[in-house]
Structures are given as structure tokens and as C-alpha cells.
Scaffold this active site. Structure first.
Site, short mmCIF file in Angstrom:
data_model
loop_
_atom_site.label_atom_id
_atom_site.label_comp_id
_atom_site.label_asym_id
_atom_site.label_seq_id
_atom_site.Cartn_x
_atom_site.Cartn_y
_atom_site.Cartn_z
N HIS A 169 0.83 -1.19 0.08
CA HIS A 169 0.02 0.01 -0.02
C HIS A 169 0.88 1.17 0.15
O HIS A 169 2.02 1.33 0.73
CB HIS A 169 -0.92 0.01 1.27
CG HIS A 169 -2.26 -0.93 1.19
ND1 HIS A 169 -3.03 -0.55 0.05
CD2 HIS A 169 -2.55 -1.53 2.02
CE1 HIS A 169 -4.09 -1.44 0.02
NE2 HIS A 169 -3.88 -2.18 1.35
N CYS A 243 0.32 1.88 -5.51
CA CYS A 243 -0.50 2.83 -6.48
C CYS A 243 -0.18 4.11 -6.65
O CYS A 243 0.95 4.57 -5.75
CB CYS A 243 -1.95 2.82 -5.91
SG CYS A 243 -2.62 1.13 -5.89
N ARG A 252 -0.01 2.71 -11.63
CA ARG A 252 1.03 2.06 -10.67
C ARG A 252 2.27 2.45 -10.79
O ARG A 252 2.64 3.11 -11.93
CB ARG A 252 1.04 0.28 -11.08
CG ARG A 252 -0.43 -0.38 -11.13
CD ARG A 252 -0.48 -0.66 -9.48
NE ARG A 252 -1.76 -1.25 -9.11
CZ ARG A 252 -2.91 -0.77 -8.98
NH1 ARG A 252 -2.92 0.46 -9.21
NH2 ARG A 252 -4.11 -1.47 -9.06
#
Length: 265
Positions: A169, A243, A252
Site C-alpha cells: 500500500h 499505486c 502503478r
């Protein structure tokens, strides 16, 4: 003669009704704003705190189990077919110009079947002061939302020829990869397992590509969306994905590295 202004009751009722509607609407907006604020606090602060604490506990548990100090034995697992290096350092990795070629594959050592519900490695990035567990899979609920870094199933394992590809993340739930855009060529990334520590050097960065760009995690990583980014020769690669831009999942960001050394524990 004094004129007395006559105010009809119907006008008073309409005025009072308007004020009640406005007041009620204001209360609704304030309530919605407070709820949204609480949601943001939960997502940005609480999930980070909870995930980071859990990830730190898992790192300590792995270290204890590897050092023979006890702890939760379920975390004492090794990745499948992880190689046991015959020497302290690996041969010079492929420079990408085809002159040296990929280093010869080290002799594989048998490894126990791991419990994929647990972390099996530790990822360390000194420049970012980052140290997080690595677990199999990139599912949010089982891996990424716990603050872990997830290994893409089907890609290589640490120290193996091919591509050891990871996801994490960038925002919320520990956000371990929030600042990987700050990594520069030559920065080191370490992957520790029960049997060895593998050191990679950051080599290239792809600032933005489509979420569907599966080429970046292939054994010879190369973007399918932006073919100018990636490699053409086999080697020992590390791929970090997250991300971008921040607080979105539209694109990405990719960072690639090459294996420098393998040191047995």
C-alpha cells in the site's frame, strides 16, 4: 393617522418553515461532515497505526524464530525453492547491456512447505527506514491491509533467477510503499529469510503505468504499456509496485532492482 402593518399568519408560518428547513439542512450537513472526518481519521491514522503495530510484531516474531529464541513457530517458514547461496556474494549481475550476461543459477536447496497465512521474509529499505514482513499473495484483507508487503504468486522468490515481485500500500493500512518514489539508483533493498539475506540495488523506476501492466512482474520485467521501461536479458530482479498518484489506485508506480549479494544467516 397611524397605519398598522398587518402580518398574516400564513406568512409567519412560511417564514418559520423556511428557517426550520435551513436549520435542519445545516444540521444534516454538519453531521455528514463529522462522519466524513471520522472516516478520514480512521482510514489515514487508525489503520496506519494498527497495521504498523501488527507488522512490527510480525517482524520481531520472525527474528525470534530464526534466531532460535522461540516465539510463534507458525511464522518460522521459508519460501519454496529459495536458494542456499554457495558464496558470500553473487557473481556480478547483468548490467543490462548484454556483456556480462546473467549470473549462473546457484544450487537450489530443499525448503519446507510454508504456511502462506504467515509472513516468511522481511523487507528492509535503509533509505526509507522501512522494515516490514513479506507474505504470499497480494490480497488486501489477508496481506496488504495488515501492513505487510505481498509477494505476487507465480513470480520468483528471493535470490532466484527471475523476478521477485512485491506489492504494498502507498496510503493507509501501514502504507509501507508510500515513499518508494524517493528511491534512487544504487539504493539498497534487503530481503531476509530463514536461510539467507539477499541484497538488491535499485536500478530503474517506472513513474507511472496502467494497473493492468502485467509485464512489469514477468521473469524479465518490461512494461507492456511503456516498452521503453524494463529489461531484455534474464537476470536476478526485484520489483516493487504500488499505486499512484497518492490516495488513488488508477495507476502503478514500479521500482526495479538487481541482486548484488547473498549472505547465509
Amino acid at each position: 393617522m397611524v397605519r398598522v402593518r398587518v402580518v398574516r399568519h400564513s406568512a409567519l408560518r412560511r417564514r418559520a418553515l423556511r428557517w426550520r428547513v435551513l436549520w435542519g439542512g445545516g444540521e444534516v450537513l454538519v453531521t455528514v461532515g463529522v462522519l466524513l472526518l471520522l472516516l478520514v481519521v480512521h482510514q489515514v491514522w487508525w489503520t496506519n497505526r494498527e497495521a504498523r503495530e501488527g507488522a512490527e510484531r510480525e517482524v520481531r516474531a520472525l527474528e525470534r524464530s530464526w534466531d532460535g529464541g522461540g516465539g510463534d513457530s507458525r511464522t518460522a517458514v521459508a519460501p519454496p525453492a529459495t536458494t542456499a547461496p554457495p558464496a558470500t556474494t553473487a557473481p556480478p549481475p547483468d548490467t543490462g547491456n548484454g556483456r556480462n550476461g546473467p549470473p549462473p543459477a546457484p544450487t537450489a536447496a530443499p525448503a519446507p512447505t510454508p504456511d502462506w497465512s504467515q509472513a516468511y521474509a522481511i523487507l528492509s529499505i535503509p533509505r526509507l527506514a522501512l522494515r516490514v514482513p513479506v507474505a504470499e499473495g497480494v490480497a488486501k484483507s489477508g496481506v496488504l491491509n495488515k501492513g505487510y508487503v505481498g509477494h505476487y504468486p507465480g513470480t520468483g522468490q528471493p535470490g532466484q533467477a527471475g523476478n521477485f515481485a512485491l506489492a504494498g500500500h502507498r496510503n493507509t493500512h501501514g502504507e509501507p510503499f508510500r515513499y518508494i518514489n524517493r528511491l534512487r539508483a544504487g539504493d539498497t533493498v534487503r530481503v531476509e529469510t530463514r536461510s539467507a539475506t539477499y541484497t538488491y540495488a535499485v536500478d530503474r523506476t517506472l513513474p507511472q503505468t496502467a494497473a493492468r501492466d502485467g509485464g512489469v512482474i514477468r521473469p524479465v520485467p518490461r512494461s507492456e504499456v511503456r516498452p521503453g521501461y524494463g529489461y531484455t536479458e534474464p537476470g536476478y530482479y526485484l520489483t516493487l509496485t504500488t499505486c499512484t498518484p497518492e490516495y488513488t489506485s488508477k495507476y502503478r508506480l514500479v521500482v526495479w532492482g538487481k541482486l548484488l549479494s547473498m549472505r547465509p544467516r
